[in-house]
Design a protein around this motif. Structure first.
Motif, PDB file in Angstrom:
ATOM      1  N   ARG A  34      37.392  52.785  37.817  1.00 33.09           N
ATOM      2  CA  ARG A  34      36.602  51.803  38.592  1.00 33.09           C
ATOM      3  C   ARG A  34      35.171  51.708  38.042  1.00 33.09           C
ATOM      4  NH1 ARG A  34      39.145  50.046  43.173  1.00 33.09           N
ATOM      5  NH2 ARG A  34      41.098  51.133  43.674  1.00 33.09           N
ATOM      6  N   ASP A  64      43.011  53.930  31.947  1.00 33.34           N
ATOM      7  CA  ASP A  64      42.451  53.495  33.229  1.00 33.34           C
ATOM      8  C   ASP A  64      43.241  54.142  34.361  1.00 33.34           C
ATOM      9  OD1 ASP A  64      41.265  52.250  35.339  1.00 33.34           O
ATOM     10  OD2 ASP A  64      42.108  50.256  34.947  1.00 33.34           O
ATOM     11  N   SER A  79      42.339  53.770  37.707  1.00 33.64           N
ATOM     12  CA  SER A  79      41.630  53.206  38.865  1.00 33.64           C
ATOM     13  C   SER A  79      42.472  53.120  40.131  1.00 33.64           C
ATOM     14  CB  SER A  79      41.088  51.815  38.520  1.00 33.64           C
ATOM     15  OG  SER A  79      40.128  51.904  37.486  1.00 33.64           O
ATOM     16  N   TYR A  86      44.683  50.851  41.462  1.00 32.36           N
ATOM     17  CA  TYR A  86      44.489  49.601  42.204  1.00 32.36           C
ATOM     18  C   TYR A  86      45.544  49.439  43.295  1.00 32.36           C
ATOM     19  CZ  TYR A  86      41.291  48.318  38.481  1.00 32.36           C
ATOM     20  OH  TYR A  86      40.251  48.299  37.593  1.00 32.36           O
ATOM     21  N   LYS A 146      41.997  43.507  39.726  1.00 33.36           N
ATOM     22  CA  LYS A 146      42.021  44.565  38.716  1.00 33.36           C
ATOM     23  C   LYS A 146      40.971  44.264  37.637  1.00 33.36           C
ATOM     24  CE  LYS A 146      46.913  45.435  39.619  1.00 33.36           C
ATOM     25  NZ  LYS A 146      48.283  45.516  39.062  1.00 33.36           N
ATOM     26  N   ILE A 178      40.971  46.305  34.240  1.00 37.58           N
ATOM     27  CA  ILE A 178      42.084  45.903  33.366  1.00 37.58           C
ATOM     28  C   ILE A 178      41.805  44.547  32.735  1.00 37.58           C
ATOM     29  CG2 ILE A 178      44.529  45.257  33.304  1.00 37.58           C
ATOM     30  CD1 ILE A 178      45.041  47.335  35.453  1.00 37.58           C
ATOM     31  N   VAL A 236      47.312  52.108  31.194  1.00 38.81           N
ATOM     32  CA  VAL A 236      47.031  52.203  32.624  1.00 38.81           C
ATOM     33  C   VAL A 236      47.866  53.337  33.210  1.00 38.81           C
ATOM     34  CG1 VAL A 236      47.080  51.025  34.844  1.00 38.81           C
ATOM     35  CG2 VAL A 236      46.515  49.740  32.764  1.00 38.81           C
TER      36      VAL A 236
END
Length: 503
Positions: free
Chosen positions: A67, A94, A96, A98, A104, A107, A124
């Motif tokens: 993030r 990543d 994060s 989501y 996103k 991304i 991801v």
């Protein structure tokens, strides 16, 4: 009035605080001038892009993101794309996490870069496993000769990888490379607080993670070391650097600022209290390092966040000789302070009036270790002998010195040599209770020499020293000590936990 200034006045006094503020302003102005003088112009950057290396090395830059602020993320990627050395890959993961329907943003930003540059790799993760595990996932993507570590909100200087490749051209055996660094404000418009680091310094590294950024390690070493330790999240980089340093002596420092550490409210660079857990993890990393090296020692937290105090073991039956130098009328106060500081039993005293007499008495000394102290000095810290002996019993250490102060100011805190080979006395004139830039004043470090007015020596070092022919040559004695240590492949250690007050 700023609360930090008020605390400084209470601790150091008004005059010392004013000196500190002036010094900080002078350093800030000096760095502005330094930046102008060392600015990379377009012509130089273009010459770097055209430079033909004898051998190409591929650098894999690993970056875990979570993030990340969009502006910071773009700046980080743009700083890598702007490198004048082109053989690199950027490995981003990543984590994060989501939620369904959530924008996103991270991304989306990275995928736009992917379309334009095939050197960027992106993965991801389904969930956030923590900084270590996320970084490990990025390392798994790496195919380069060297791994480069970068944080998701920081920036590399445009010549960072070029300078690493240039060093490897001259030192192809280099396994670890690190550089100087500075900080940038959140908006990226101002650079400040440069950290001009020493060459590899094991005692400083064991006192705090001075290497930090930029850190580059050969892939073969990384494979020997293994993954980052998730149990040490927050100090995973410190632990990793220590483990890498255990595998090789080919560690090189590039004395150029190649990394910009961004300061914002959640970063440890701006707010150390934001990650207090990291400092506990740092202590554990250091304890693990000591165990792996099979060193008899224990680790304590230092006086400031991120600093550590290693207390080395020693034989309590080791005899030492204390040579007290100066006019006889001052002997009692000096000796009393030693006796109050240390309960060490196996010691004897020799009293002389001038340092030149040391060469007359040294041949009769039967102990392996000798402590020379000016009798106008008083010991103000506890276990002074134990502290010095612990360091001196390490075979690579030939001398141990102290933090020498008067009532208000630092008189000497180790002796160093600058890049031009000139002898310097760092921190002289600083407030007695200051930590120094990057906590260097309260951290042990290897140095060229230490004060001849308070030094514990291996007797073999003392015998190897060529004594000066005339009185009043204490500076020469210190230079002789430095040259002798270098010749014997030993070094001096500055130990701030031994505090001496000059009367």
């Amino acid at each position: 009035m700023n609360s930090g200034i008020v605390l400084n006045i209470k601790k150091n006094g008004l005059f010392a605080t004013a000196k500190k503020i002036k010094r900080k302003l002078d350093e800030e102005n000096a760095y502005k001038i330094w930046q102008e003088k060392n600015r990379l112009d377009d012509n130089l950057l273009e010459l770097q892009r055209r430079y033909l290396f004898k051998e190409d090395y591929k650098f894999s830059i690993v970056v875990p993101v979570y993030r990340t602020n969009a502006e910071y993320l773009r700046a980080m990627i743009d700083s890598i794309k702007a490198q004048t050395y082109s053989d690199w890959e950027l490995c981003i993961v990543d984590a994060s996490e989501y939620k369904s329907g959530e924008d996103k943003e991270t991304i989306n930003i990275i995928e736009k870069y992917l379309a334009d540059d095939k050197r960027i790799k992106f993965k991801v993760l389904e969930e956030n496993h923590g900084i270590s595990a996320n970084t490990n996932a990025a390392i798994e993507m790496a195919t380069g000769d060297f791994i480069v570590f970068a944080d998701h909100d920081d920036m590399l200087a445009p010549d960072a990888l070029f300078e690493c490749a240039k060093l490897l051209e001259n030192e192809p055996d280099a396994d670890i490379i690190y550089s100087d660094e500075d900080k940038i404000v959140a908006g990226g418009t101002k650079r400040f607080q440069p950290y001009f680091k020493p060459n590899f310094n094991i005692d400083l590294l064991r006192a705090n993670n001075y290497i930090c950024h930029l850190f580059v390690v050969r892939m073969s070493i990384a494979k020997q070391v293994g993954i980052l330790n998730p149990d040490l999240d927050g100090a995973q980089d410190y632990d990793y650097i220590l483990r890498c340093a255990e595998k090789t002596d080919s560690i090189y420092h590039i004395p150029k600022i190649l990394y910009h550490w961004r300061c914002h409210e959640n970063s440890t660079s701006e707010n150390p209290d934001s990650k207090l857990y990291a400092f506990k993890a740092g202590k554990k990393a250091l304890e693990d390092h000591i165990k792996r090296k099979k060193i008899d020692a224990k680790v304590e937290e230092g006086p400031y966040h991120g600093t550590y105090h290693i207390i080395y073991g020693y034989s309590k039956t080791t005899p030492i000789t204390i040579i007290v130098v100066g006019d006889r009328i001052y002997d009692k106060a000096c000796v009393d302070s030693i006796e109050c500081s240390s309960k060490y039993v196996n010691k004897n005293y020799l009293f002389i009036e001038k340092k030149e007499q040391i060469k007359e008495v040294v041949k009769d000394i039967r102990t392996d270790y000798v402590w020379i102290i000016n009798n106008r000095f008083e010991v103000k810290s506890l276990k002074c002998i134990e502290e010095m002996l612990g360091y001196l019993t390490r075979p690579e250490v030939g001398a141990v010195g102290a933090k020498i102060c008067n009532k208000k100011y630092i008189l000497q805190a180790g002796i160093d040599v600058d890049q031009e080979g000139s002898v310097i006395y760092p921190f002289k004139g600083y407030g007695r209770f200051e930590a120094g830039n990057f906590n260097r004043l309260v951290s042990t470090r290897d140095c060229y020499s230490v004060s001849s007015d308070c030094v514990m020596l291996d007797k073999s070092v003392l015998l190897s020293m060529i004594m000066p022919d005339k009185a009043g040559c204490e500076n020469d004695l210190e230079l002789i000590l430095g040259k002798t240590l270098k010749k014997l492949n030993k070094y001096a250690v500055y130990n701030p936990y031994i505090e001496i007050e000059a009367r």
